[in-house]
Design a protein around this motif. Sequence first.
Motif, PDB file in Angstrom:
ATOM      1  N   PHE A  16      16.048 -63.994  33.158  1.00  0.00           N
ATOM      2  CA  PHE A  16      14.932 -64.500  33.949  1.00  0.00           C
ATOM      3  C   PHE A  16      14.572 -63.396  34.918  1.00  0.00           C
ATOM      4  O   PHE A  16      15.448 -62.851  35.609  1.00  0.00           O
ATOM      5  CB  PHE A  16      15.312 -65.792  34.675  1.00  0.00           C
ATOM      6  CG  PHE A  16      15.521 -66.938  33.742  1.00  0.00           C
ATOM      7  CD1 PHE A  16      14.436 -67.671  33.264  1.00  0.00           C
ATOM      8  CD2 PHE A  16      16.789 -67.279  33.322  1.00  0.00           C
ATOM      9  CE1 PHE A  16      14.626 -68.727  32.385  1.00  0.00           C
ATOM     10  CE2 PHE A  16      16.992 -68.335  32.439  1.00  0.00           C
ATOM     11  CZ  PHE A  16      15.909 -69.060  31.973  1.00  0.00           C
ATOM     12  N   LYS A  18      11.055 -61.141  37.085  1.00  0.00           N
ATOM     13  CA  LYS A  18       9.685 -61.088  37.587  1.00  0.00           C
ATOM     14  C   LYS A  18       9.155 -59.711  37.246  1.00  0.00           C
ATOM     15  O   LYS A  18       9.866 -58.709  37.413  1.00  0.00           O
ATOM     16  CB  LYS A  18       9.628 -61.326  39.101  1.00  0.00           C
ATOM     17  CG  LYS A  18       9.886 -62.763  39.479  1.00  0.00           C
ATOM     18  CD  LYS A  18       9.622 -62.991  40.948  1.00  0.00           C
ATOM     19  CE  LYS A  18       9.855 -64.461  41.282  1.00  0.00           C
ATOM     20  NZ  LYS A  18       9.675 -64.708  42.731  1.00  0.00           N
ATOM     21  N   TYR A  41      12.147 -63.999  30.296  1.00  0.00           N
ATOM     22  CA  TYR A  41      11.168 -64.935  30.850  1.00  0.00           C
ATOM     23  C   TYR A  41      10.714 -64.404  32.200  1.00  0.00           C
ATOM     24  O   TYR A  41      11.511 -64.345  33.141  1.00  0.00           O
ATOM     25  CB  TYR A  41      11.774 -66.335  30.991  1.00  0.00           C
ATOM     26  CG  TYR A  41      12.152 -66.912  29.654  1.00  0.00           C
ATOM     27  CD1 TYR A  41      11.188 -67.469  28.816  1.00  0.00           C
ATOM     28  CD2 TYR A  41      13.463 -66.853  29.206  1.00  0.00           C
ATOM     29  CE1 TYR A  41      11.530 -67.973  27.575  1.00  0.00           C
ATOM     30  CE2 TYR A  41      13.810 -67.351  27.955  1.00  0.00           C
ATOM     31  CZ  TYR A  41      12.837 -67.898  27.150  1.00  0.00           C
ATOM     32  OH  TYR A  41      13.186 -68.385  25.909  1.00  0.00           O
ATOM     33  N   LEU A  43       9.066 -64.991  35.347  1.00  0.00           N
ATOM     34  CA  LEU A  43       8.744 -66.192  36.112  1.00  0.00           C
ATOM     35  C   LEU A  43       7.398 -66.112  36.812  1.00  0.00           C
ATOM     36  O   LEU A  43       6.741 -67.138  37.002  1.00  0.00           O
ATOM     37  CB  LEU A  43       9.851 -66.489  37.125  1.00  0.00           C
ATOM     38  CG  LEU A  43      11.229 -66.735  36.525  1.00  0.00           C
ATOM     39  CD1 LEU A  43      12.213 -67.139  37.603  1.00  0.00           C
ATOM     40  CD2 LEU A  43      11.184 -67.769  35.417  1.00  0.00           C
ATOM     41  N   ASP A  44       6.963 -64.909  37.161  1.00  0.00           N
ATOM     42  CA  ASP A  44       5.663 -64.771  37.816  1.00  0.00           C
ATOM     43  C   ASP A  44       4.501 -64.868  36.833  1.00  0.00           C
ATOM     44  O   ASP A  44       3.346 -64.920  37.244  1.00  0.00           O
ATOM     45  CB  ASP A  44       5.580 -63.476  38.623  1.00  0.00           C
ATOM     46  CG  ASP A  44       5.870 -62.234  37.812  1.00  0.00           C
ATOM     47  OD1 ASP A  44       6.533 -62.336  36.755  1.00  0.00           O
ATOM     48  OD2 ASP A  44       5.452 -61.144  38.240  1.00  0.00           O
ATOM     49  N   ASP A  46       4.738 -67.281  34.270  1.00  0.00           N
ATOM     50  CA  ASP A  46       4.950 -68.598  33.665  1.00  0.00           C
ATOM     51  C   ASP A  46       4.393 -69.668  34.593  1.00  0.00           C
ATOM     52  O   ASP A  46       4.665 -69.657  35.791  1.00  0.00           O
ATOM     53  CB  ASP A  46       6.454 -68.812  33.461  1.00  0.00           C
ATOM     54  CG  ASP A  46       6.785 -70.061  32.666  1.00  0.00           C
ATOM     55  OD1 ASP A  46       6.212 -71.125  32.964  1.00  0.00           O
ATOM     56  OD2 ASP A  46       7.638 -69.969  31.768  1.00  0.00           O
ATOM     57  N   GLY A  49       7.049 -71.208  36.455  1.00  0.00           N
ATOM     58  CA  GLY A  49       7.984 -70.210  36.970  1.00  0.00           C
ATOM     59  C   GLY A  49       8.655 -70.602  38.264  1.00  0.00           C
ATOM     60  O   GLY A  49       9.851 -70.377  38.444  1.00  0.00           O
ATOM     61  N   LYS A  50       7.909 -71.194  39.197  1.00  0.00           N
ATOM     62  CA  LYS A  50       8.498 -71.609  40.480  1.00  0.00           C
ATOM     63  C   LYS A  50       9.568 -72.674  40.265  1.00  0.00           C
ATOM     64  O   LYS A  50      10.624 -72.655  40.900  1.00  0.00           O
ATOM     65  CB  LYS A  50       7.414 -72.153  41.420  1.00  0.00           C
ATOM     66  CG  LYS A  50       6.865 -71.132  42.354  1.00  0.00           C
ATOM     67  CD  LYS A  50       7.941 -70.667  43.311  1.00  0.00           C
ATOM     68  CE  LYS A  50       7.379 -69.763  44.367  1.00  0.00           C
ATOM     69  NZ  LYS A  50       8.335 -68.787  44.840  1.00  0.00           N
ATOM     70  N   ILE A  52      11.421 -73.082  37.585  1.00  0.00           N
ATOM     71  CA  ILE A  52      12.587 -72.416  37.005  1.00  0.00           C
ATOM     72  C   ILE A  52      13.328 -71.634  38.088  1.00  0.00           C
ATOM     73  O   ILE A  52      14.561 -71.643  38.144  1.00  0.00           O
ATOM     74  CB  ILE A  52      12.172 -71.497  35.841  1.00  0.00           C
ATOM     75  CG1 ILE A  52      11.625 -72.338  34.686  1.00  0.00           C
ATOM     76  CG2 ILE A  52      13.339 -70.633  35.382  1.00  0.00           C
ATOM     77  CD1 ILE A  52      10.988 -71.534  33.578  1.00  0.00           C
ATOM     78  N   GLU A  53      12.567 -70.977  38.962  1.00  0.00           N
ATOM     79  CA  GLU A  53      13.187 -70.217  40.049  1.00  0.00           C
ATOM     80  C   GLU A  53      14.039 -71.115  40.946  1.00  0.00           C
ATOM     81  O   GLU A  53      15.164 -70.771  41.308  1.00  0.00           O
ATOM     82  CB  GLU A  53      12.096 -69.528  40.866  1.00  0.00           C
ATOM     83  CG  GLU A  53      12.613 -68.523  41.844  1.00  0.00           C
ATOM     84  CD  GLU A  53      11.517 -67.702  42.486  1.00  0.00           C
ATOM     85  OE1 GLU A  53      11.832 -66.990  43.453  1.00  0.00           O
ATOM     86  OE2 GLU A  53      10.344 -67.763  42.050  1.00  0.00           O
TER      87      GLU A  53
END
Length: 102
Positions: A16, A18, A41, A43-44, A46, A49-50, A52-53
């Motif tokens: 994961f 960015k 992946y 996250l920024d 997706d 993404g937040k 998942i973060e």
Amino acid sequence: MDRVAKLVSQKAVVIFSKSSCGMCHAIKRLFYEQGVGPAVYELDEDSRGKEIEWALMRLGCNPAVPAVFVGGRFVGSANTVMTLHLNGTLKRMLRDAGALWL
């Protein structure tokens, strides 16, 4: 949490990341240079993404990225992965997970 569990179970190595994170880039490059094709992946990039973060932070990932999973298990972030690489443990973990054949 369920989404993270599902994603990490689908490939031997999952990262994961960015796209703007320098340490994330270094970790991805480390795996590529080992001959490993991780699922990455960003996250920024997706829409979830937040979410998942936040799930990664609840798992103990601090900072949340890069977060590396090998064989479905959380390995750690950049410092841990680099330490495992330098002491030779990472290569063994990758072999055990089926990500490396040599």
